[in-house]
Scaffold this active site. Sequence first.
Site, PDB file in Angstrom:
ATOM      1  N   ASP A 192       0.833  -1.199   0.000  1.00 24.00           N
ATOM      2  CA  ASP A 192       0.000   0.000   0.000  1.00 24.00           C
ATOM      3  C   ASP A 192       0.866   1.248   0.000  1.00 24.00           C
ATOM      4  O   ASP A 192       1.610   1.497   0.952  1.00 24.00           O
ATOM      5  CB  ASP A 192      -0.903   0.019   1.241  1.00 24.00           C
ATOM      6  CG  ASP A 192      -1.837   1.224   1.218  1.00 24.00           C
ATOM      7  OD1 ASP A 192      -2.788   1.208   0.423  1.00 24.00           O
ATOM      8  OD2 ASP A 192      -1.579   2.201   1.956  1.00 24.00           O
TER       9      ASP A 192
ATOM     10  N   TYR B 189       3.163   9.526   0.105  1.00 23.46           N
ATOM     11  CA  TYR B 189       4.096   8.789   0.975  1.00 23.46           C
ATOM     12  C   TYR B 189       5.529   8.808   0.436  1.00 23.46           C
ATOM     13  O   TYR B 189       6.469   8.525   1.188  1.00 23.46           O
ATOM     14  CB  TYR B 189       3.693   7.314   1.151  1.00 23.46           C
ATOM     15  CG  TYR B 189       2.326   7.051   1.723  1.00 23.46           C
ATOM     16  CD1 TYR B 189       1.568   8.046   2.321  1.00 23.46           C
ATOM     17  CD2 TYR B 189       1.782   5.761   1.665  1.00 23.46           C
ATOM     18  CE1 TYR B 189       0.306   7.770   2.834  1.00 23.46           C
ATOM     19  CE2 TYR B 189       0.522   5.484   2.181  1.00 23.46           C
ATOM     20  CZ  TYR B 189      -0.210   6.503   2.753  1.00 23.46           C
ATOM     21  OH  TYR B 189      -1.449   6.218   3.251  1.00 23.46           O
TER      22      TYR B 189
ATOM     23  N   LYS C  29      -2.164   5.906  -4.486  1.00 19.00           N
ATOM     24  CA  LYS C  29      -3.296   6.843  -4.334  1.00 19.00           C
ATOM     25  C   LYS C  29      -3.013   8.212  -4.944  1.00 19.00           C
ATOM     26  O   LYS C  29      -1.889   8.701  -4.886  1.00 19.00           O
ATOM     27  CB  LYS C  29      -3.634   7.028  -2.840  1.00 19.00           C
ATOM     28  CG  LYS C  29      -3.702   5.737  -2.044  1.00 19.00           C
ATOM     29  CD  LYS C  29      -4.156   5.926  -0.603  1.00 19.00           C
ATOM     30  CE  LYS C  29      -3.922   4.667   0.216  1.00 19.00           C
ATOM     31  NZ  LYS C  29      -2.579   4.590   0.807  1.00 19.00           N
TER      32      LYS C  29
ATOM     33  N   HIS D 158      -7.337   9.338  -2.637  1.00 24.09           N
ATOM     34  CA  HIS D 158      -6.891   9.319  -1.234  1.00 24.09           C
ATOM     35  C   HIS D 158      -7.951   9.933  -0.304  1.00 24.09           C
ATOM     36  O   HIS D 158      -8.194   9.431   0.791  1.00 24.09           O
ATOM     37  CB  HIS D 158      -5.556  10.067  -1.117  1.00 24.09           C
ATOM     38  CG  HIS D 158      -4.693   9.623   0.013  1.00 24.09           C
ATOM     39  ND1 HIS D 158      -3.310   9.578  -0.063  1.00 24.09           N
ATOM     40  CD2 HIS D 158      -4.999   9.215   1.267  1.00 24.09           C
ATOM     41  CE1 HIS D 158      -2.825   9.161   1.088  1.00 24.09           C
ATOM     42  NE2 HIS D 158      -3.823   8.932   1.922  1.00 24.09           N
TER      43      HIS D 158
HETATM   44  P1  NDP Z   1      -0.293   0.750  11.930  1.00 23.26           P
HETATM   45  O1  NDP Z   1      -1.501   0.429  12.723  1.00 23.26           O
HETATM   46  O2  NDP Z   1       0.107  -0.135  10.818  1.00 23.26           O
HETATM   47  O3  NDP Z   1       0.882   0.888  12.977  1.00 23.26           O
HETATM   48  C1  NDP Z   1       2.220   1.093  12.589  1.00 23.26           C
HETATM   49  C2  NDP Z   1       3.080   1.166  13.850  1.00 23.26           C
HETATM   50  O4  NDP Z   1       3.035  -0.069  14.548  1.00 23.26           O
HETATM   51  C3  NDP Z   1       4.529   1.438  13.561  1.00 23.26           C
HETATM   52  O5  NDP Z   1       4.982   2.305  14.581  1.00 23.26           O
HETATM   53  C4  NDP Z   1       5.194   0.060  13.699  1.00 23.26           C
HETATM   54  O6  NDP Z   1       6.524   0.248  14.121  1.00 23.26           O
HETATM   55  C5  NDP Z   1       4.340  -0.604  14.751  1.00 23.26           C
HETATM   56  N1  NDP Z   1       4.211  -2.060  14.610  1.00 23.26           N
HETATM   57  C6  NDP Z   1       4.002  -2.748  13.465  1.00 23.26           C
HETATM   58  N2  NDP Z   1       3.831  -4.066  13.715  1.00 23.26           N
HETATM   59  C7  NDP Z   1       3.932  -4.223  15.056  1.00 23.26           C
HETATM   60  C8  NDP Z   1       3.848  -5.343  15.918  1.00 23.26           C
HETATM   61  N3  NDP Z   1       3.613  -6.577  15.456  1.00 23.26           N
HETATM   62  N4  NDP Z   1       4.029  -5.144  17.254  1.00 23.26           N
HETATM   63  C9  NDP Z   1       4.266  -3.899  17.730  1.00 23.26           C
HETATM   64  N5  NDP Z   1       4.358  -2.785  16.961  1.00 23.26           N
HETATM   65  C10 NDP Z   1       4.177  -2.949  15.626  1.00 23.26           C
HETATM   66  O7  NDP Z   1      -0.454   2.266  11.440  1.00 23.26           O
HETATM   67  P2  NDP Z   1      -0.340   3.096  10.090  1.00 23.26           P
HETATM   68  O8  NDP Z   1      -0.980   4.385  10.405  1.00 23.26           O
HETATM   69  O9  NDP Z   1       1.026   3.060   9.537  1.00 23.26           O
HETATM   70  O10 NDP Z   1      -1.331   2.353   9.077  1.00 23.26           O
HETATM   71  C11 NDP Z   1      -0.907   1.330   8.213  1.00 23.26           C
HETATM   72  C12 NDP Z   1      -0.895   1.773   6.767  1.00 23.26           C
HETATM   73  O11 NDP Z   1      -2.184   2.218   6.368  1.00 23.26           O
HETATM   74  C13 NDP Z   1      -0.008   2.982   6.453  1.00 23.26           C
HETATM   75  O12 NDP Z   1       1.365   2.655   6.447  1.00 23.26           O
HETATM   76  C14 NDP Z   1      -0.570   3.397   5.126  1.00 23.26           C
HETATM   77  O13 NDP Z   1      -0.090   2.535   4.105  1.00 23.26           O
HETATM   78  C15 NDP Z   1      -2.062   3.210   5.357  1.00 23.26           C
HETATM   79  N6  NDP Z   1      -2.751   4.449   5.798  1.00 23.26           N
HETATM   80  C16 NDP Z   1      -3.672   5.032   4.957  1.00 23.26           C
HETATM   81  C17 NDP Z   1      -4.316   6.191   5.289  1.00 23.26           C
HETATM   82  C18 NDP Z   1      -5.299   6.792   4.331  1.00 23.26           C
HETATM   83  O14 NDP Z   1      -5.669   7.976   4.498  1.00 23.26           O
HETATM   84  N7  NDP Z   1      -5.772   6.074   3.345  1.00 23.26           N
HETATM   85  C19 NDP Z   1      -4.072   6.873   6.578  1.00 23.26           C
HETATM   86  C20 NDP Z   1      -3.144   6.168   7.449  1.00 23.26           C
HETATM   87  C21 NDP Z   1      -2.524   4.998   7.057  1.00 23.26           C
HETATM   88  P3  NDP Z   1       7.772  -0.527  13.389  1.00 23.26           P
HETATM   89  O15 NDP Z   1       7.807  -0.077  11.965  1.00 23.26           O
HETATM   90  O16 NDP Z   1       8.956  -0.086  14.169  1.00 23.26           O
HETATM   91  O17 NDP Z   1       7.464  -1.986  13.549  1.00 23.26           O
END
Ligand code: NDP
Length: 325
Positions: free
Chosen positions: A57, A62, A91, A124
Amino acid sequence: SSTVAVPKLKMSDGREMPALGLGTYLGFDKNAVVPSKNKQLRDVILEAIDLGYRHFDSASIYNTEDEIGEAIKMKIDEGVVTREDIFFTTKLWNTKHKREEVEASVRNALEQSGLDYIDLYLMHWPIGLNADYSFSDVDFMETWRGFEDVHKLGLVKSIGVSNFNKEQLQRLLNEGSVRPVALQIEVHPQIIQEELINFAKSENIVVVGYSPFGSLVQRYGKQFPGPKMDDPVLMEIAQKYGKTSAQVVLRWLVDRNVVPIPKTINPKRLQENINIFDFKLEQDEIEKINRFNSNTRYTEPSFWQTHPYYPFEQVKNPLPDPFRD
Ligand code: NDP
Protein backbone atom coordinates in the site's frame (compact mmCIF):
# COMPACT_ATOMS: atom_id res chain seq x y z
CA SER A 1 12.10 -18.78 7.10
CA SER A 2 9.12 -20.20 5.20
CA THR A 3 6.72 -18.33 2.93
CA VAL A 4 3.16 -17.73 4.14
CA ALA A 5 0.41 -18.29 1.54
CA VAL A 6 -1.90 -15.30 2.05
CA PRO A 7 -5.48 -15.98 0.88
CA LYS A 8 -7.17 -13.65 -1.62
CA LEU A 9 -10.49 -11.84 -1.76
CA LYS A 10 -12.45 -11.54 -4.98
CA MET A 11 -13.35 -7.99 -6.00
CA SER A 12 -16.48 -7.02 -7.94
CA ASP A 13 -14.48 -6.49 -11.16
CA GLY A 14 -13.34 -10.12 -11.04
CA ARG A 15 -9.82 -9.38 -9.85
CA GLU A 16 -8.33 -10.62 -6.57
CA MET A 17 -6.75 -8.81 -3.63
CA PRO A 18 -4.42 -10.52 -1.12
CA ALA A 19 -6.18 -10.49 2.28
CA LEU A 20 -3.23 -8.73 4.00
CA GLY A 21 -1.04 -5.91 2.73
CA LEU A 22 2.02 -4.02 3.91
CA GLY A 23 1.53 -0.34 4.77
CA THR A 24 4.32 2.01 3.74
CA TYR A 25 3.43 5.39 5.22
CA LEU A 26 6.62 6.35 7.06
CA GLY A 27 5.39 9.64 8.52
CA PHE A 28 6.33 13.17 7.63
CA ASP A 29 9.49 15.01 8.55
CA LYS A 30 9.00 17.85 11.00
CA ASN A 31 7.85 20.27 8.34
CA ALA A 32 4.90 18.01 7.56
CA VAL A 33 4.97 18.54 3.81
CA VAL A 34 8.11 16.43 3.33
CA PRO A 35 7.48 12.69 3.65
CA SER A 36 10.13 10.79 5.61
CA LYS A 37 12.57 8.80 3.54
CA ASN A 38 13.82 5.48 4.82
CA LYS A 39 16.65 4.17 2.69
CA GLN A 40 16.01 0.69 4.02
CA LEU A 41 12.45 0.47 2.72
CA ARG A 42 13.59 -1.35 -0.43
CA ASP A 43 15.27 -4.00 1.69
CA VAL A 44 12.19 -4.30 3.90
CA ILE A 45 10.07 -4.97 0.79
CA LEU A 46 12.58 -7.58 -0.45
CA GLU A 47 12.29 -9.37 2.91
CA ALA A 48 8.50 -8.96 2.87
CA ILE A 49 8.23 -10.68 -0.52
CA ASP A 50 10.35 -13.58 0.74
CA LEU A 51 7.98 -13.91 3.72
CA GLY A 52 4.89 -14.01 1.47
CA TYR A 53 3.69 -10.39 1.33
CA ARG A 54 2.26 -9.71 -2.14
CA HIS A 55 0.16 -6.61 -1.48
CA PHE A 56 1.78 -3.19 -0.93
CA ASP A 57 0.00 0.00 0.00
CA SER A 58 1.52 3.27 -1.16
CA ALA A 59 0.37 6.78 -2.09
CA SER A 60 1.80 9.65 -4.05
CA ILE A 61 2.13 11.60 -0.78
CA TYR A 62 4.10 8.79 0.97
CA ASN A 63 6.98 9.03 -1.50
CA THR A 64 7.55 5.25 -1.33
CA GLU A 65 6.48 4.18 -4.83
CA ASP A 66 10.10 4.15 -6.04
CA GLU A 67 11.49 1.79 -3.40
CA ILE A 68 8.51 -0.57 -3.58
CA GLY A 69 8.81 -0.75 -7.36
CA GLU A 70 12.55 -1.34 -7.19
CA ALA A 71 12.15 -4.26 -4.78
CA ILE A 72 9.33 -5.79 -6.86
CA LYS A 73 11.47 -5.61 -9.98
CA MET A 74 14.41 -7.28 -8.17
CA LYS A 75 12.21 -10.15 -6.97
CA ILE A 76 10.73 -10.62 -10.45
CA ASP A 77 14.25 -10.71 -11.93
CA GLU A 78 15.27 -13.24 -9.25
CA GLY A 79 12.34 -15.43 -10.31
CA VAL A 80 10.77 -15.36 -6.83
CA VAL A 81 7.50 -13.83 -8.08
CA THR A 82 5.86 -12.73 -11.31
CA ARG A 83 4.24 -9.31 -11.79
CA GLU A 84 0.83 -11.03 -11.66
CA ASP A 85 1.57 -12.31 -8.13
CA ILE A 86 1.98 -8.74 -6.87
CA PHE A 87 -0.81 -6.35 -5.87
CA PHE A 88 0.38 -2.74 -5.87
CA THR A 89 -1.92 -0.01 -4.57
CA THR A 90 -1.22 3.69 -4.77
CA LYS A 91 -3.30 6.84 -4.33
CA LEU A 92 -4.04 10.16 -6.00
CA TRP A 93 -3.18 13.17 -3.85
CA ASN A 94 -5.75 15.88 -3.07
CA THR A 95 -3.99 18.58 -5.10
CA LYS A 96 -4.53 16.59 -8.34
CA HIS A 97 -8.31 16.27 -8.45
CA LYS A 98 -8.96 17.80 -11.89
CA ARG A 99 -9.95 15.17 -14.43
CA GLU A 100 -6.81 15.59 -16.61
CA GLU A 101 -4.52 15.53 -13.57
CA VAL A 102 -5.50 11.94 -12.79
CA GLU A 103 -3.79 10.45 -15.85
CA ALA A 104 -0.69 12.59 -15.29
CA SER A 105 -0.56 11.40 -11.65
CA VAL A 106 -0.89 7.75 -12.65
CA ARG A 107 1.86 8.13 -15.24
CA ASN A 108 4.04 9.68 -12.55
CA ALA A 109 3.36 6.70 -10.22
CA LEU A 110 4.26 4.29 -13.03
CA GLU A 111 7.47 6.17 -13.65
CA GLN A 112 8.35 6.29 -9.93
CA SER A 113 7.69 2.57 -9.46
CA GLY A 114 9.00 1.38 -12.82
CA LEU A 115 5.87 -0.79 -13.15
CA ASP A 116 3.71 -0.81 -16.28
CA TYR A 117 0.39 -0.93 -14.46
CA ILE A 118 -1.07 -0.30 -11.00
CA ASP A 119 -3.33 -2.95 -9.47
CA LEU A 120 -5.50 -0.61 -7.42
CA TYR A 121 -5.69 3.16 -7.73
CA LEU A 122 -7.47 4.99 -4.91
CA MET A 123 -8.71 8.53 -4.52
CA HIS A 124 -6.89 9.32 -1.23
CA TRP A 125 -9.62 11.75 -0.02
CA PRO A 126 -12.85 13.14 -1.48
CA ILE A 127 -11.33 16.58 -0.78
CA GLY A 128 -9.89 18.58 -3.69
CA LEU A 129 -7.20 21.18 -2.93
CA ASN A 130 -5.29 23.72 -4.98
CA ALA A 131 -1.50 23.56 -5.28
CA ASP A 132 -1.17 26.01 -2.36
CA TYR A 133 -3.50 23.79 -0.28
CA SER A 134 -6.37 26.24 -0.34
CA PHE A 135 -9.73 24.51 -0.94
CA SER A 136 -10.60 23.81 -4.56
CA ASP A 137 -14.17 23.28 -5.65
CA VAL A 138 -13.45 20.28 -7.90
CA ASP A 139 -16.24 17.79 -7.35
CA PHE A 140 -14.99 14.29 -6.53
CA MET A 141 -17.29 13.03 -9.31
CA GLU A 142 -15.11 14.95 -11.80
CA THR A 143 -12.06 13.26 -10.25
CA TRP A 144 -13.84 9.91 -10.60
CA ARG A 145 -14.26 10.53 -14.37
CA GLY A 146 -10.46 10.75 -14.44
CA PHE A 147 -10.31 7.40 -12.60
CA GLU A 148 -12.63 5.90 -15.21
CA ASP A 149 -10.30 7.27 -17.93
CA VAL A 150 -7.15 5.61 -16.54
CA HIS A 151 -9.10 2.40 -15.93
CA LYS A 152 -10.22 2.36 -19.56
CA LEU A 153 -6.63 2.98 -20.69
CA GLY A 154 -5.53 -0.08 -18.67
CA LEU A 155 -2.98 1.92 -16.68
CA VAL A 156 -4.77 0.83 -13.50
CA LYS A 157 -6.56 -2.53 -13.24
CA SER A 158 -8.99 -1.60 -10.46
CA ILE A 159 -10.24 1.68 -9.00
CA GLY A 160 -11.55 2.67 -5.60
CA VAL A 161 -11.61 5.34 -2.92
CA SER A 162 -10.31 6.10 0.56
CA ASN A 163 -11.77 8.18 3.40
CA PHE A 164 -15.22 8.44 1.79
CA ASN A 165 -18.26 8.35 4.07
CA LYS A 166 -21.43 6.40 3.30
CA GLU A 167 -23.25 9.25 1.55
CA GLN A 168 -20.23 10.02 -0.64
CA LEU A 169 -19.87 6.35 -1.55
CA GLN A 170 -23.56 6.17 -2.35
CA ARG A 171 -23.24 9.17 -4.67
CA LEU A 172 -20.30 7.53 -6.44
CA LEU A 173 -22.37 4.38 -6.95
CA ASN A 174 -25.34 6.39 -8.24
CA GLU A 175 -23.48 8.72 -10.59
CA GLY A 176 -20.36 6.81 -11.66
CA SER A 177 -20.05 4.53 -14.71
CA VAL A 178 -17.39 2.24 -13.19
CA ARG A 179 -18.06 0.99 -9.66
CA PRO A 180 -15.41 1.39 -6.95
CA VAL A 181 -14.16 -2.10 -5.99
CA ALA A 182 -12.46 -1.09 -2.74
CA LEU A 183 -12.84 1.36 0.13
CA GLN A 184 -9.83 2.10 2.35
CA ILE A 185 -10.75 3.47 5.78
CA GLU A 186 -9.42 3.57 9.34
CA VAL A 187 -10.39 0.35 11.16
CA HIS A 188 -9.07 -0.84 14.54
CA PRO A 189 -10.52 -1.73 17.96
CA GLN A 190 -11.27 1.96 18.74
CA ILE A 191 -13.15 2.51 15.47
CA ILE A 192 -14.76 -0.71 14.33
CA GLN A 193 -16.76 0.93 11.49
CA GLU A 194 -19.64 -1.53 11.68
CA GLU A 195 -22.09 0.58 9.64
CA LEU A 196 -19.74 1.61 6.83
CA ILE A 197 -18.32 -1.92 6.55
CA ASN A 198 -21.82 -3.42 6.34
CA PHE A 199 -22.77 -0.89 3.67
CA ALA A 200 -19.61 -1.58 1.64
CA LYS A 201 -20.19 -5.33 1.90
CA SER A 202 -23.79 -4.93 0.76
CA GLU A 203 -22.43 -3.18 -2.35
CA ASN A 204 -19.73 -5.83 -2.91
CA ILE A 205 -16.94 -3.35 -2.12
CA VAL A 206 -13.82 -4.78 -0.42
CA VAL A 207 -12.84 -2.86 2.73
CA VAL A 208 -9.15 -2.24 3.40
CA GLY A 209 -8.41 -1.24 7.02
CA TYR A 210 -5.70 1.30 7.74
CA SER A 211 -3.89 1.92 11.06
CA PRO A 212 -5.01 -1.58 12.17
CA PHE A 213 -3.19 -1.52 15.51
CA GLY A 214 -5.07 1.52 16.82
CA SER A 215 -3.99 2.33 20.39
CA LEU A 216 -1.83 -0.81 20.70
CA VAL A 217 1.13 1.12 19.32
CA GLN A 218 2.46 4.62 19.88
CA ARG A 219 1.64 7.17 17.19
CA TYR A 220 3.50 10.42 16.63
CA GLY A 221 5.62 9.40 19.66
CA LYS A 222 2.53 9.42 21.90
CA GLN A 223 0.35 6.90 23.73
CA PHE A 224 -3.38 7.21 23.02
CA PRO A 225 -6.25 6.01 25.24
CA GLY A 226 -7.42 2.47 24.52
CA PRO A 227 -6.10 -1.09 24.83
CA LYS A 228 -2.33 -1.71 24.75
CA MET A 229 -0.42 -4.88 23.88
CA ASP A 230 -0.81 -6.11 27.47
CA ASP A 231 -4.58 -5.60 27.57
CA PRO A 232 -6.07 -8.57 29.50
CA VAL A 233 -8.89 -9.20 26.96
CA LEU A 234 -6.42 -9.37 24.07
CA MET A 235 -3.85 -11.32 26.13
CA GLU A 236 -6.35 -13.99 27.04
CA ILE A 237 -7.29 -14.58 23.39
CA ALA A 238 -3.64 -14.39 22.34
CA GLN A 239 -2.61 -17.01 24.92
CA LYS A 240 -5.36 -19.37 23.79
CA TYR A 241 -3.97 -19.43 20.23
CA GLY A 242 -0.28 -19.01 21.05
CA LYS A 243 -0.25 -15.61 19.31
CA THR A 244 0.52 -12.00 20.26
CA SER A 245 -2.04 -9.25 20.86
CA ALA A 246 -0.90 -7.63 17.58
CA GLN A 247 -1.67 -10.86 15.70
CA VAL A 248 -5.08 -11.18 17.40
CA VAL A 249 -6.06 -7.67 16.30
CA LEU A 250 -4.95 -8.35 12.70
CA ARG A 251 -6.92 -11.60 12.74
CA TRP A 252 -9.96 -9.75 14.10
CA LEU A 253 -9.83 -7.62 10.92
CA VAL A 254 -9.37 -10.66 8.66
CA ASP A 255 -12.28 -12.47 10.32
CA ARG A 256 -14.48 -9.42 9.61
CA ASN A 257 -13.41 -9.61 5.93
CA VAL A 258 -11.39 -6.41 6.26
CA VAL A 259 -7.94 -6.38 4.65
CA PRO A 260 -5.42 -5.06 7.19
CA ILE A 261 -2.39 -3.15 5.90
CA PRO A 262 -0.09 -3.01 8.96
CA LYS A 263 3.08 -0.99 8.53
CA THR A 264 6.40 -2.17 9.89
CA ILE A 265 10.02 -1.77 8.86
CA ASN A 266 11.20 -4.25 11.50
CA PRO A 267 12.04 -7.78 10.19
CA LYS A 268 10.75 -9.57 13.29
CA ARG A 269 7.43 -7.72 13.24
CA LEU A 270 7.16 -8.20 9.46
CA GLN A 271 7.14 -11.95 10.12
CA GLU A 272 4.81 -11.63 13.13
CA ASN A 273 2.22 -9.63 11.17
CA ILE A 274 1.90 -12.14 8.30
CA ASN A 275 1.74 -15.16 10.59
CA ILE A 276 -2.03 -14.91 11.14
CA PHE A 277 -3.45 -17.43 8.68
CA ASP A 278 -3.18 -20.55 10.85
CA PHE A 279 -5.88 -19.61 13.40
CA LYS A 280 -9.32 -18.02 13.48
CA LEU A 281 -11.30 -16.16 16.15
CA GLU A 282 -14.63 -17.36 17.52
CA GLN A 283 -17.63 -15.06 17.12
CA ASP A 284 -17.65 -14.19 20.85
CA GLU A 285 -13.97 -13.22 20.66
CA ILE A 286 -14.71 -10.91 17.73
CA GLU A 287 -17.48 -9.34 19.80
CA LYS A 288 -15.20 -8.89 22.84
CA ILE A 289 -12.82 -6.89 20.67
CA ASN A 290 -15.71 -4.94 19.12
CA ARG A 291 -16.50 -3.66 22.63
CA PHE A 292 -13.34 -1.51 22.61
CA ASN A 293 -15.10 0.74 20.09
CA SER A 294 -15.06 4.44 20.99
CA ASN A 295 -15.24 5.85 17.43
CA THR A 296 -11.77 7.36 17.85
CA ARG A 297 -9.88 8.41 14.71
CA TYR A 298 -6.13 8.93 14.54
CA THR A 299 -6.37 10.29 11.02
CA GLU A 300 -8.65 13.27 11.50
CA PRO A 301 -7.61 16.23 9.32
CA SER A 302 -9.98 18.66 11.03
CA PHE A 303 -8.13 21.56 9.36
CA TRP A 304 -10.12 20.54 6.27
CA GLN A 305 -13.46 20.28 8.08
CA THR A 306 -14.99 23.35 6.44
CA HIS A 307 -14.35 21.82 2.99
CA PRO A 308 -17.67 20.87 1.33
CA TYR A 309 -16.48 17.26 0.90
CA TYR A 310 -14.96 16.74 4.36
CA PRO A 311 -16.03 13.16 5.17
CA PHE A 312 -15.98 13.07 8.99
CA GLU A 313 -17.79 14.62 11.95
CA GLN A 314 -16.95 18.25 12.75
CA VAL A 315 -14.87 18.90 15.89
CA LYS A 316 -14.91 21.94 18.20
CA ASN A 317 -11.24 22.87 17.97
CA PRO A 318 -9.83 22.06 14.52
CA LEU A 319 -6.08 21.47 14.23
CA PRO A 320 -3.88 23.98 12.39
CA ASP A 321 -3.20 23.00 8.76
CA PRO A 322 0.31 21.49 8.62
CA PHE A 323 0.36 21.82 4.82
CA ARG A 324 0.07 25.59 4.93
CA ASP A 325 2.25 28.24 6.58
P1 NDP B 1 -0.29 0.75 11.93
O1 NDP B 1 -1.50 0.43 12.72
O2 NDP B 1 0.11 -0.13 10.82
O3 NDP B 1 0.88 0.89 12.98
C1 NDP B 1 2.22 1.09 12.59
C2 NDP B 1 3.08 1.17 13.85
O4 NDP B 1 3.03 -0.07 14.55
C3 NDP B 1 4.53 1.44 13.56
O5 NDP B 1 4.98 2.31 14.58
C4 NDP B 1 5.19 0.06 13.70
O6 NDP B 1 6.52 0.25 14.12
C5 NDP B 1 4.34 -0.60 14.75
N1 NDP B 1 4.21 -2.06 14.61
C6 NDP B 1 4.00 -2.75 13.46
N2 NDP B 1 3.83 -4.07 13.72
C7 NDP B 1 3.93 -4.22 15.06
C8 NDP B 1 3.85 -5.34 15.92
N3 NDP B 1 3.61 -6.58 15.46
N4 NDP B 1 4.03 -5.14 17.25
C9 NDP B 1 4.27 -3.90 17.73
N5 NDP B 1 4.36 -2.78 16.96
C10 NDP B 1 4.18 -2.95 15.63
O7 NDP B 1 -0.45 2.27 11.44
P2 NDP B 1 -0.34 3.10 10.09
O8 NDP B 1 -0.98 4.39 10.40
O9 NDP B 1 1.03 3.06 9.54
O10 NDP B 1 -1.33 2.35 9.08
C11 NDP B 1 -0.91 1.33 8.21
C12 NDP B 1 -0.90 1.77 6.77
O11 NDP B 1 -2.18 2.22 6.37
C13 NDP B 1 -0.01 2.98 6.45
O12 NDP B 1 1.37 2.66 6.45
C14 NDP B 1 -0.57 3.40 5.13
O13 NDP B 1 -0.09 2.53 4.11
C15 NDP B 1 -2.06 3.21 5.36
N6 NDP B 1 -2.75 4.45 5.80
C16 NDP B 1 -3.67 5.03 4.96
C17 NDP B 1 -4.32 6.19 5.29
C18 NDP B 1 -5.30 6.79 4.33
O14 NDP B 1 -5.67 7.98 4.50
N7 NDP B 1 -5.77 6.07 3.34
C19 NDP B 1 -4.07 6.87 6.58
C20 NDP B 1 -3.14 6.17 7.45
C21 NDP B 1 -2.52 5.00 7.06
P3 NDP B 1 7.77 -0.53 13.39
O15 NDP B 1 7.81 -0.08 11.97
O16 NDP B 1 8.96 -0.09 14.17
O17 NDP B 1 7.46 -1.99 13.55
